[in-house]
Motif scaffolding. Sequence first.
Motif, PDB file in Angstrom:
ATOM      1  N   VAL A 104      -4.296 -12.428   2.642  1.00 50.74           N
ATOM      2  CA  VAL A 104      -4.031 -11.063   3.108  1.00 50.74           C
ATOM      3  C   VAL A 104      -3.825 -11.063   4.622  1.00 50.74           C
ATOM      4  O   VAL A 104      -4.687 -11.528   5.370  1.00 50.74           O
ATOM      5  N   ASP A 105      -2.701 -10.518   5.021  1.00 52.16           N
ATOM      6  CA  ASP A 105      -2.419 -10.412   6.460  1.00 52.16           C
ATOM      7  C   ASP A 105      -2.490  -8.952   6.881  1.00 52.16           C
ATOM      8  O   ASP A 105      -3.397  -8.545   7.601  1.00 52.16           O
ATOM      9  N   GLU A 106      -1.550  -8.154   6.400  1.00 50.27           N
ATOM     10  CA  GLU A 106      -1.529  -6.719   6.708  1.00 50.27           C
ATOM     11  C   GLU A 106      -1.942  -5.975   5.440  1.00 50.27           C
ATOM     12  O   GLU A 106      -1.285  -6.098   4.403  1.00 50.27           O
ATOM     13  N   ASP A 108      -2.157  -2.744   4.168  1.00 48.02           N
ATOM     14  CA  ASP A 108      -1.330  -1.762   3.445  1.00 48.02           C
ATOM     15  C   ASP A 108      -0.172  -2.441   2.721  1.00 48.02           C
ATOM     16  O   ASP A 108       0.149  -2.107   1.571  1.00 48.02           O
ATOM     17  N   GLU A 109       0.450  -3.387   3.397  1.00 44.54           N
ATOM     18  CA  GLU A 109       1.583  -4.094   2.803  1.00 44.54           C
ATOM     19  C   GLU A 109       1.117  -4.918   1.604  1.00 44.54           C
ATOM     20  O   GLU A 109       1.801  -4.956   0.563  1.00 44.54           O
ATOM     21  N   TYR A 110      -0.041  -5.537   1.729  1.00 44.01           N
ATOM     22  CA  TYR A 110      -0.566  -6.359   0.629  1.00 44.01           C
ATOM     23  C   TYR A 110      -0.886  -5.495  -0.593  1.00 44.01           C
ATOM     24  O   TYR A 110      -0.589  -5.877  -1.729  1.00 44.01           O
ATOM     25  N   LYS A 112       0.508  -2.730  -1.454  1.00 40.89           N
ATOM     26  CA  LYS A 112       1.748  -2.274  -2.096  1.00 40.89           C
ATOM     27  C   LYS A 112       2.163  -3.235  -3.204  1.00 40.89           C
ATOM     28  O   LYS A 112       2.661  -2.813  -4.254  1.00 40.89           O
ATOM     29  N   HIS A 113       1.983  -4.515  -2.948  1.00 39.31           N
ATOM     30  CA  HIS A 113       2.407  -5.532  -3.906  1.00 39.31           C
ATOM     31  C   HIS A 113       1.298  -5.921  -4.881  1.00 39.31           C
ATOM     32  O   HIS A 113       1.556  -6.630  -5.866  1.00 39.31           O
ATOM     33  N   ASN A 114       0.084  -5.483  -4.600  1.00 36.20           N
ATOM     34  CA  ASN A 114      -1.058  -5.790  -5.466  1.00 36.20           C
ATOM     35  C   ASN A 114      -1.893  -4.521  -5.678  1.00 36.20           C
ATOM     36  O   ASN A 114      -3.052  -4.437  -5.245  1.00 36.20           O
ATOM     37  N   ARG A 118      -6.457  -2.004  -5.012  1.00 35.12           N
ATOM     38  CA  ARG A 118      -6.848  -0.799  -4.270  1.00 35.12           C
ATOM     39  C   ARG A 118      -8.308  -0.422  -4.565  1.00 35.12           C
ATOM     40  O   ARG A 118      -8.981   0.200  -3.750  1.00 35.12           O
ATOM     41  N   GLN A 121     -10.344  -1.840  -1.846  1.00 32.27           N
ATOM     42  CA  GLN A 121      -9.713  -1.666  -0.536  1.00 32.27           C
ATOM     43  C   GLN A 121     -10.714  -1.797   0.611  1.00 32.27           C
ATOM     44  O   GLN A 121     -10.434  -2.428   1.630  1.00 32.27           O
TER      45      GLN A 121
END
Length: 588
Positions: A104-106, A108-110, A112-114, A118, A121
């Motif tokens: 995981v880097d960013e 919110d972006e992660y 979105k794809h996973n 959430r 989170q």
Amino acid sequence: MDKFCWDFKEFFESDMEFEKELGSFTMTVESLRDRIQDFTLYELLEKYYVLAFRCEKLVSYAELNSDLDMGEQKYINYKNMIYAKKSLVDEIKDLINEKILLVVDELDEYLKHNPELRKYQMHLYEVLRLKQHNVNDLNVRNLTTLIPKINGLYRTIQNVELKYGEVVINGEKVIINAKNYGKYLTNPSKVVRKKVFDTFTGSLERVNKSISGLLDIRLKLCFNIATLKGYNTVLEQVLSEDDLNMEIVDNLIKVVNDNLKLLSRYFSLKEQSQGLSKLNAYDLKLSTTFDKDLSFEEGVEIVKKSLLIMGDEYNEMLNSVLAGGCLDVYPKENKALGGYHWRNYTKPMILMNYNENFRDIYTITHELGHAVNGLMIKKNQGFQDFHFSVFLSEIASKVNENILDNYLINNAETDLEKKYILEQKLANYVDSVFSQTLFLELDRELYKIIEAGKSLNSDIINETFCTLYKKYYNDIEDNEQLKYLWQTRLHMFYEQYRYYNFQYATGLIIALKLSNDIINDKDNMLNKYLEFLTIGGSKPTLESLKLTGIDFSSMETFNDGMNYFSNLLDKYEEVLNKEKPVIKIKKG
């Protein structure tokens, strides 16, 4: 089932079931630890939180049973066994966190794809926020398991092994202990109060070196854990992990020190009320003589009536806690002293030592505040978001206390009762804000010594405490025995908590704002507060608090808290000046 005793069936039906679950739990934990690479991140988090919940049930059963009889070796052994296994759960969490940092880097972006993640989170958020401090270190886990053992030793000394001696009162020998000590400090006779105080502190002196040694070990452990995690100080770690900043602590100390004149004014009014020329430490519990014995059932009814203002949902949960099995009410031999709410996801558990006096209803409402808060979180959040910042822990309890105060004053039957309640409000503020900030400063000064690579001993701790005590309580008559009073502060040893005391101060300051707005039906505060009680750990600490409109980035909240105390003093002075003559209490 005795409605005044804990019922453990939601945890385990028997010790045999506990032992069976401990064995099964151990095998599952060891298996998962060895197969971390076989699962996706989502699968690992799912499995981890199932294990964490099982572990919490095991810890709760062992700890709570041990507190019912602190001399029972079986439950001490249970605690040692489960904390050893808990370190394996912590190891799994560290391994999962390492994987999070790799993939995981960013955030919110992660997500979105996973999207399935959430649910976790806040776990991901906390790992990324504390990225530089997330370490998978065996030394950290080993040191962490020692801290509860130190707490256990401290409580065994204080609750089981320490004998307080006896005094002669009205021609009769009375054995002094931690349960009746406070009661005798309200005795009208100064001679009796001094005898009791000297006997109590004399017993503390006998274990002073042992307790000081335990504190030295504990603080060194905490500092070593902090440095292994990449922090410069323990306070930096505490604030960072709760998503707070140093400004909050600095502002609290500043506003309290800037207003020590208000504390002096309080002591002066207390001297006037009690007819004393100078207060001693054993005079501080004195208040207007007000005898009103209350059975536990009568105390509960008063608390329930006071909290009707909180609405139907709150009171339904309140009644569910009181229905039975969640409270252990009365003192018993070798039972842990004081009162607390054991926060856990299974069911609220409240320990009390109810003595059927008027002051005990404050303990009832305080601990019920914690319990209902826990139930509201459980209703709205999963286990992964149940536990929340320690910084927010005392708000729900203090809101209840303030609402109870308002109810008691409005329903007082006599002026004497109103005066007594006003004195309790003042004493509560002094203990929660001024005294707890004193202990914040004590923590900080002692940690500075440890962080400089030095050791603590009884002389250093006693002297440091006395210096701070004299700064805060300069109006109190000097007494050689004062230096041992720090030993009675459980939270200096309490489990994994560090720097816990100051959170009573911030909790009360926050609670004053919330409860007064609820009472005055201002700014829709009741609905905001009830929503706040549901959040748990699902939002960052200060973001949760901002829901109520409180912002700790400015001094305004702190100054409002001091203005409240000043106004209370004005009301108290008016009451005293109306009395003709001022109440005098016979000395000696």
